[in-house]
Design an enzyme around this catalytic site. Structure first.
Site, short mmCIF file in Angstrom:
data_model
loop_
_atom_site.label_atom_id
_atom_site.label_comp_id
_atom_site.label_asym_id
_atom_site.label_seq_id
_atom_site.Cartn_x
_atom_site.Cartn_y
_atom_site.Cartn_z
CB ALA A 209 -14.03 4.55 -6.25
CG ASN A 210 -9.50 7.90 -5.48
OD1 ASN A 210 -9.81 9.00 -5.89
ND2 ASN A 210 -8.75 7.04 -6.18
NE ARG A 211 -13.41 10.34 1.28
CZ ARG A 211 -14.57 9.89 1.76
NH1 ARG A 211 -15.70 10.27 1.20
NH2 ARG A 211 -14.59 9.06 2.77
CB SER A 212 -9.73 12.00 -7.24
OG SER A 212 -9.40 12.91 -8.27
#
Ligand code: PMT
Length: 403
Positions: A209-212
């Site tokens: 995943a990522n931090r958006s």
């Protein structure tokens, strides 16, 4: 943060007795954090001194098309403005603007801008009610110009009637509203926005995943909705949003590609704010990978570049907007993406900077247009950034509009 903070306002002052009230308006706009560039017509100088206005504004008063340091002051002032407010606006200035005349700096600036324009007429009742003035006002309103109606009260020479400049608080509110996207420049437009970060399954419980957070994408969607657009968000996050916005929930890059491919062809504007994974596991493991089976090897494969894909099949007239999340060489890297992906504009953010990008309520961006133009938007809440992005979208749409 105050919504006028950091905004560029051109304050046009024309030659009427109410010009003295523009001094207080200038002070209030500057106090609210706006950058105020004043333009006074020759006739305005008969009523107030430019020194007074220069002392209160963010830059010296401009008057002439010819004596400014810049050889083309009207385009510099018009293009840099987030909003132009003319207070007072005389019958003459209104007529010139309606006719598209450019005989002096103020009239030339008014037609050299794509920013919203707020006109605050002030004149004697007979003039305000003259059919010529009424027709000019109606024409300007039909073009989207915001008219702050004059009030009734004491006029110059002791007369009483309608024609007094609206009070300063009303004008400041109209300017704020114009800047906050109450301008309905996207009526009849369909806008597709992506938001959030994709999640690529590794196994039944783990993801890449990522931090958006989706905050920036939702801010764009909501501002577009307020400006009259029909809005769809393809989103990986579950956030409250405005009634009337359609949300298509997705999780992976492939699902986002499918949803976007379905909606993009019928959209006038597509804004890819989402942080899409560039790689995903070739195969998600069914069930949960067990710790005691040793360190797993996860083989990755590239995802489809959704924005690049859209760029290869952009319908005529569609405005395609990308974001660039960079940690170095912000402008060069973003320009590369703008070109490679065939975009109309790209919003570059340096996500290594304090309070910028992923997860924050604020952002700081440089908007790069395919024409080569660049606009720096200083640190501001994500709705202010969204407004700046949509202002640029509107400018590009107007420029693409068949003449
Ligand atoms: O959601 P927030 O917490 O508010 O944070 C906002 C943000 C930081 C996510 C946003 O401002 C932002 O920068 N979004 C773009 C993130 C990104 O993936 O940037 P990129 O430089 O890697 O990609 C360039 C563009 O290509 C982006 O428009 C991206 O959506 C698109 N892309 C990327 C990869 C891919 N496989 N498909 C794509 O369409």
């Amino acid at each position: 943060m105050n919504s006028l903070h950091g905004r560029s306002i051109v304050l046009g002052i024309s030659g009427g007795i109410a010009a003295y009230k523009a001094v207080e308006l200038c002070r209030q706009l500057v106090d609210a954090g706006a950058h105020v560039a004043p333009i006074m017509t020759e006739d305005a100088h008969r009523f107030i001194g430019p020194v007074t206005v220069s002392a209160l504004a963010s830059e010296p008063v401009h008057t002439s098309l010819w004596d400014d340091a810049s050889p083309i002051p009207h385009t510099r002032l018009g293009q840099n403005a987030d909003v132009i407010v003319v207070a007072p606006a005389t019958a003459r200035v209104i007529a010139a603007y309606a006719m598209g005349l450019s005989h002096d700096l103020l009239s030339a600036t008014l037609i050299a801008t794509r920013a919203p324009v707020v006109l605050c007429p002030a004149m004697h009742t007979e003039m305000w009610e003259h059919p010529a003035v009424e027709d000019n006002i109606a024409l300007l309103r039909s073009r989207g110009v915001i008219i702050v109606e004059p009030q009734s009260g004491r006029l110059a020479g002791g007369d009483i009637g309608t024609g007094r400049l609206a009070d300063t608080a009303t004008i400041v509110e109209a300017v704020t509203t114009a800047l906050n996207g109450s301008v309905k420049d996207l009526v009849g437009t369909s806008v597709l926005v992506t938001a959030g970060g994709t999640r690529e399954p590794i196994d039944a419980v783990r993801v890449i995943a990522n931090r958006s957070s989706g905050k920036q994408g939702y801010a764009i969607a909501e501002q577009a909705h307020k400006r009259g657009a029909t809005v769809t968000i393809v989103s990986t996050v579950d956030r409250q949003t405005l009634a009337g916005i359609t949300v298509v929930p997705v999780e992976t890059a492939q699902q986002m590609l499918d949803a976007v491919s379905c909606h993009a062809p019928s959209s006038d504007v597509v804004v890819m704010t989402a942080a899409v994974a560039d790689f995903r596991p070739v195969q998600a493991i069914a069930g949960k990978i067990k710790k005691d089976e040793g360190i797993p090897q996860i083989i990755l494969e590239p995802t489809v570049d959704i924005l690049g894909f859209l760029g290869t099949r952009k319908p005529a007239g569609q405005i395609l907007v990308g974001f660039a999340a960079e940690t170095s060489n912000l402008v060069d890297n973003a320009r590369g993406k703008l070109k490679r992906k065939n975009l109309d504009l790209i919003v570059a953010n340096d996500v290594s900077a304090d309070q910028v990008g992923f997860g924050h309520d604020t952002n700081e961006v440089t908007i790069l247009l395919a024409s080569g133009e660049a606009l720096e938007v200083p640190l501001a809440d994500k709705h202010t950034i969204a407004t700046a992005v949509l202002d640029s979208v509107s400018r590009v749409r107007m420029a693409h509009r068949p003449q």
